[in-house]
Design an enzyme around this catalytic site. Structure first.
Site, PDB file in Angstrom:
ATOM      1  N   LYS A  96      43.893  35.983  36.505  1.00  0.00           N
ATOM      2  CA  LYS A  96      42.864  35.588  37.121  1.00  0.00           C
ATOM      3  C   LYS A  96      43.248  36.623  38.000  1.00  0.00           C
ATOM      4  CE  LYS A  96      41.201  32.905  39.569  1.00  0.00           C
ATOM      5  NZ  LYS A  96      39.781  33.630  39.457  1.00  0.00           N
ATOM      6  N   GLN A 102      48.596  40.322  41.701  1.00  0.00           N
ATOM      7  CA  GLN A 102      47.977  39.240  41.438  1.00  0.00           C
ATOM      8  C   GLN A 102      49.224  38.578  41.030  1.00  0.00           C
ATOM      9  OE1 GLN A 102      44.719  39.703  42.521  1.00  0.00           O
ATOM     10  NE2 GLN A 102      45.079  37.454  42.632  1.00  0.00           N
ATOM     11  N   LYS A 147      51.842  37.520  43.891  1.00  0.00           N
ATOM     12  CA  LYS A 147      50.986  36.430  44.360  1.00  0.00           C
ATOM     13  C   LYS A 147      50.452  35.395  43.970  1.00  0.00           C
ATOM     14  CE  LYS A 147      47.287  38.307  46.665  1.00  0.00           C
ATOM     15  NZ  LYS A 147      45.753  38.989  46.637  1.00  0.00           N
ATOM     16  N   LYS A 168      42.400  42.078  37.100  1.00  0.00           N
ATOM     17  CA  LYS A 168      42.444  42.697  37.904  1.00  0.00           C
ATOM     18  C   LYS A 168      41.271  43.807  37.552  1.00  0.00           C
ATOM     19  CE  LYS A 168      41.367  42.727  42.592  1.00  0.00           C
ATOM     20  NZ  LYS A 168      42.243  41.584  44.216  1.00  0.00           N
ATOM     21  N   GLY A 221      35.475  37.161  42.629  1.00  0.00           N
ATOM     22  CA  GLY A 221      34.776  38.374  44.124  1.00  0.00           C
ATOM     23  C   GLY A 221      35.999  39.108  44.510  1.00  0.00           C
ATOM     24  N   ASP A 222      35.512  40.197  45.164  1.00  0.00           N
ATOM     25  CA  ASP A 222      36.731  41.481  45.669  1.00  0.00           C
ATOM     26  C   ASP A 222      35.442  42.541  45.990  1.00  0.00           C
ATOM     27  OD1 ASP A 222      38.409  44.271  45.383  1.00  0.00           O
ATOM     28  OD2 ASP A 222      39.378  42.144  45.519  1.00  0.00           O
ATOM     29  N   ASN A 275      34.703  38.927  54.551  1.00  0.00           N
ATOM     30  CA  ASN A 275      35.119  37.822  54.690  1.00  0.00           C
ATOM     31  C   ASN A 275      36.542  37.588  54.970  1.00  0.00           C
ATOM     32  OD1 ASN A 275      32.713  36.838  53.659  1.00  0.00           O
ATOM     33  ND2 ASN A 275      34.151  35.706  52.148  1.00  0.00           N
TER      34      ASN A 275
END
Length: 452
Positions: free
Chosen positions: A76, A97, A100, A112, A151-152, A227
């Site tokens: 993910k 990630q 996290k 990623k 998204g990123d 964002n």
């Protein structure tokens, strides 16, 4: 420990975790082997993306997916579209990630991906053709139970829509293959807001623990204008704080009065960013000063909270000193690895010799991105759950779950630090986050036979 001078961002991420989990490794030396293993991605996919410009010419970009660790669940992590994307950046982001995602408490591994494609200056048609070409290869390597991208930077709702449409066409299935989807076709409420909201919820617990206070009247510096920055700013304002700065890659906006940005200002900035225009186009009747080429951290004389929310390494050692001199008591990363290691060392040094929370004046309480900004991927995980059940929860339900996840993440970081790094009455949240995430992941890896 790895030694990869050609991958500086990844090496920085590894070094940051290595330095903070050392007290744990010293007490539990059997985990040193696990740290060597966890640094190596399970799989790296690199591919060519050729697409057609509007004028009919052919363009080519590099595409990547780093499937780093699946011990806790399917891979993910986001897809970044930006000219700076390379394997070092994606390995750093994927490595962060892993831990996290572990801190969210949800069943998600770490990964990623992305491309050095730049959406800026491209037409919608060109972006659609790129996304279809990119997904043509990526679709072979992902799946709802294998790898669920999101998204990123550079990958917003438009790009997610194109990518999802391409996957659906290529695979002939409607599944929860991407998160951040549109609300009418599998997306979750609160997903666009999640990283910014979650950041503020995390800092709320820091405020309560260190000073028994809240956001009322707090002077807040925020970098970025995407964002994360937008929704963090809106939540700070809602809770009574004053947002004094926002920024983009060309410079920083600083409020001239103490009230700072208003929700209307944030809405106008959101529209500006949607049009991919610079912040200089904001119509504000002279209420802000523009500082070309600058970051916010040295531009305000007095502040209480700093929330780096733009990109990696956006707070240097000198800027860390400037924040402390301005009275900043709380720094929490909305961006990934937003502070340089030297800046982190400066923030962490303020905890030294603090014998009790009542004597903590002068401490600058620091929270790393893998903990403070995990709200985005947490709601992505909630979106995955909703997709699996073919359900859609209300905004209130998702927001409450997000709050609970962020409070639990904070308490996990705080309590782990107290248990393993007893160097101060003020816990090291960076050490707590790294040790808690690392131990959870590598214990699962050991159970599955990846090391023993």
């Amino acid at each position: 420990m790895s030694n990869l001078p050609s991958e500086p961002e990844f090496q920085q991420a590894v070094n940051e975790i290595a330095s903070t989990i050392e007290p744990f490794l010293a007490k539990n030396p059997e985990y040193r082997r696990a740290f060597e293993v966890v640094q190596i991605p399970e799989r790296i996919i690199q591919f060519r993306v050729t697409w057609e410009r509007d004028d009919g010419s052919i363009a080519v970009n590099r595409g990547y997916r780093v499937q780093f660790n699946s011990a806790l669940g399917p891979y993910k992590g986001g897809l970044r579209l930006h000219p700076t994307v390379n394997l070092s950046v994606l390995k750093f982001l994927g490595f962060e990630q892993i831990f996290k995602n572990a801190l969210t408490g949800l069943s998600m591994g770490g990964g990623k991906g992305g491309s050095d494609f730049d959406p800026k200056g491209k037409t919608d048609a060109e972006i659609r053709r790129f996304c279809y070409a990119f997904m043509l290869e990526l679709s072979r390597h992902i799946g709802a139970d294998t790898d669920i991208p999101a998204g990123d930077i550079g990958t917003g709702g438009r790009e997610i829509g194109f990518l999802f449409g391409a996957y659906k066409r290529y695979q002939n299935e409607f599944s929860g293959i991407l998160t951040g989807k549109g609300a009418d076709w599998g997306g979750s409420f609160i997903r666009p807001e999640a990283t910014g909201y979650g950041l503020v919820y995390y800092v709320t617990e820091m405020l309560r623990d260190l000073d028994n206070t809240d956001w009322q009247g707090k002077r807040v510096l925020i970098s970025g204008a995407g964002n994360v920055a937008q929704y963090a700013a809106l939540k700070v304002i809602e809770l009574g704080g004053h947002v004094l700065t926002l920024s983009d890659s060309t410079g920083a906006l600083v409020a001239k009065d103490a009230t700072g940005f208003t929700p209307a200002d944030i809405a106008a900035i959101a529209d500006i960013k949607l049009r991919r225009e610079p912040l200089t186009t904001l119509q504000s009747e002279g209420r802000f000063e523009w500082h070309a080429g600058a970051r916010p951290w040295t531009l305000v004389e007095k502040a209480d909270v700093a929330l780096p929310s733009a990109t990696q390494n956006e707070v240097s050692a000198d800027e860390a000193k400037a924040l402390i001199a301005a009275g900043v008591r709380y720094v929490a990363e909305g961006s990934n690895m937003g502070c340089t290691q030297e800046a982190i060392d400066i923030f962490e040094s303020t905890r030294s010799g603090v014998a009790s929370l009542s004597s903590s004046q002068g401490v600058c309480y620091y929270a790393p991105g893998k903990a403070a900004n995990c709200g985005g991927v947490a709601v992505s995980g909630l979106e995955m759950g909703q997709n699996s059940q073919r359900l859609k929860w209300s905004s209130e339900e998702v927001d409450q779950k997000l709050k609970n996840i962020m409070v639990t993440a904070y308490e996990n970081c705080r309590d782990t630090a107290k248990a393993h790094v007893a160097d101060s009455a003020v816990p090291s949240l960076v050490a707590g986050a790294n040790i808690a995430g690392f131990k959870k992941v590598v214990d699962a890896m050991r159970d599955q036979g990846d090391w023993w």
